[in-house]
Design an enzyme around this catalytic site. Structure first.
Site, short mmCIF file in Angstrom:
data_model
loop_
_atom_site.label_atom_id
_atom_site.label_comp_id
_atom_site.label_asym_id
_atom_site.label_seq_id
_atom_site.Cartn_x
_atom_site.Cartn_y
_atom_site.Cartn_z
N SER A 168 0.83 -1.22 0.00
CA SER A 168 0.00 0.00 0.00
C SER A 168 0.86 1.26 0.00
CB SER A 168 -0.98 0.00 1.17
OG SER A 168 -0.32 0.22 2.39
N HIS B 107 8.89 3.33 8.89
CA HIS B 107 8.68 2.38 10.00
C HIS B 107 7.43 2.80 10.76
CE1 HIS B 107 9.89 -0.64 12.90
NE2 HIS B 107 9.50 0.21 13.82
N GLU C 56 1.19 7.05 7.01
CA GLU C 56 2.41 6.68 6.26
C GLU C 56 2.28 7.09 4.81
OE1 GLU C 56 3.92 2.66 6.75
OE2 GLU C 56 2.89 2.46 8.66
C1 GAR Z 1 4.02 -0.57 6.78
O1 GAR Z 1 3.28 -0.30 7.93
C2 GAR Z 1 5.47 -0.25 7.01
O2 GAR Z 1 5.68 0.88 7.84
C3 GAR Z 1 5.94 -1.50 7.71
O3 GAR Z 1 5.33 -2.54 7.00
C4 GAR Z 1 4.07 -2.07 6.50
C5 GAR Z 1 4.01 -2.37 5.02
O4 GAR Z 1 2.73 -2.12 4.52
N1 GAR Z 1 7.37 -1.59 7.71
C6 GAR Z 1 8.06 -2.11 8.70
O5 GAR Z 1 7.55 -2.61 9.69
C7 GAR Z 1 9.58 -2.03 8.50
N2 GAR Z 1 10.26 -2.35 9.72
P1 GAR Z 1 2.49 -2.01 2.95
O6 GAR Z 1 3.09 -3.26 2.31
O7 GAR Z 1 1.00 -1.98 2.82
O8 GAR Z 1 3.15 -0.74 2.48
#
Ligand code: GAR
Length: 193
Positions: free
Chosen positions: A14, A106, A176
């Site tokens: 996302s 993060h 984010e």
């Molecule tokens: C997000 O919340 C990102 O911040 C986290 O993984 C998720 C990915 O979501 N990252 C971490 O935890 C890195 N340590 P997405 O695939 O929907 O972008």
């Protein structure tokens, strides 16, 4: 001239999708020249296909991870490597070659709830278990120490008393999506200044 950004993702993608949208609306004035994907069956790959962004799927071969990322960056002409839910540790040779050119997002207010083992829903579970009233998200540069590179931006989000980890995760993820594109744009502008 637009800078070439390469995004690396391991999950639903996302944040990657939000970055694609931001390049289309002009919030992010850059070209996403490629996606580095942990596996071919992840959501991020579908977003790349829809947006005609080339994909480099990593082989499950930890010893060559650094070489694979370097090869992908070379192939895509990448100038900035943007980690968007990428859950493998970036090997040192990549960090050395792209020093100050790798960004990560993060889902906590670093330095809290960062480091090895803190990713995805585990972060939010730990925040709730600790009784925190606030959490959020952090964009930072990537160095050799997990989640400890220079912080570029943070956004605070309230933790509600009845929050389950997935509620908090969803509320933070929305932030984010806004924060990452804007911070990457500001960082690119600072490199040009
Ligand atoms: C997000 O919340 C990102 O911040 C986290 O993984 C998720 C990915 O979501 N990252 C971490 O935890 C890195 N340590 P997405 O695939 O929907 O972008």
């Amino acid at each position: 001239m637009k800078k070439n950004i390469v995004v690396a993702a391991s999950g639903s993608g996302s944040n990657f999708k939000a970055l694609i949208d931001a390049t289309q609306t002009g919030i992010l004035n850059a070209k996403i020249s490629g996606l580095i994907a942990s596996r071919e069956d992840i959501g991020a790959v579908q977003f790349a296909i829809q947006a005609a962004i080339p994909v480099y799927v990593l082989k499950n071969e930890p010893s060559s991870l650094g070489d694979q990322i370097l090869e992908a960056m070379e192939n895509f002409g990448g100038e900035l490597l943007v980690l968007a839910g990428f859950l493998r540790k970036i090997p040192e040779e990549v960090i050395q070659k792209y020093s100050d050119r790798i960004l990560n997002i993060h889902p906590s207010l670093l330095p809290k709830y960062g480091g090895k083992g803190f990713y995805g829903i585990r972060v939010h579970q730990a925040v709730i278990n600790a009784g925190e009233t606030h959490s959020g998200c952090t964009v930072h540069l990537v160095n050799e120490d997990y989640d400890q590179g220079r912080i570029l931006a943070q956004k605070t989000v309230e933790v509600r008393h009845d929050d389950e980890p997935i509620d908090l995760a969803a509320r933070i993820l929305r932030e984010e999506h806004q924060l990452y594109a804007r911070t990457i744009q500001q960082y690119l502008e600072s490199l040009n200044a």
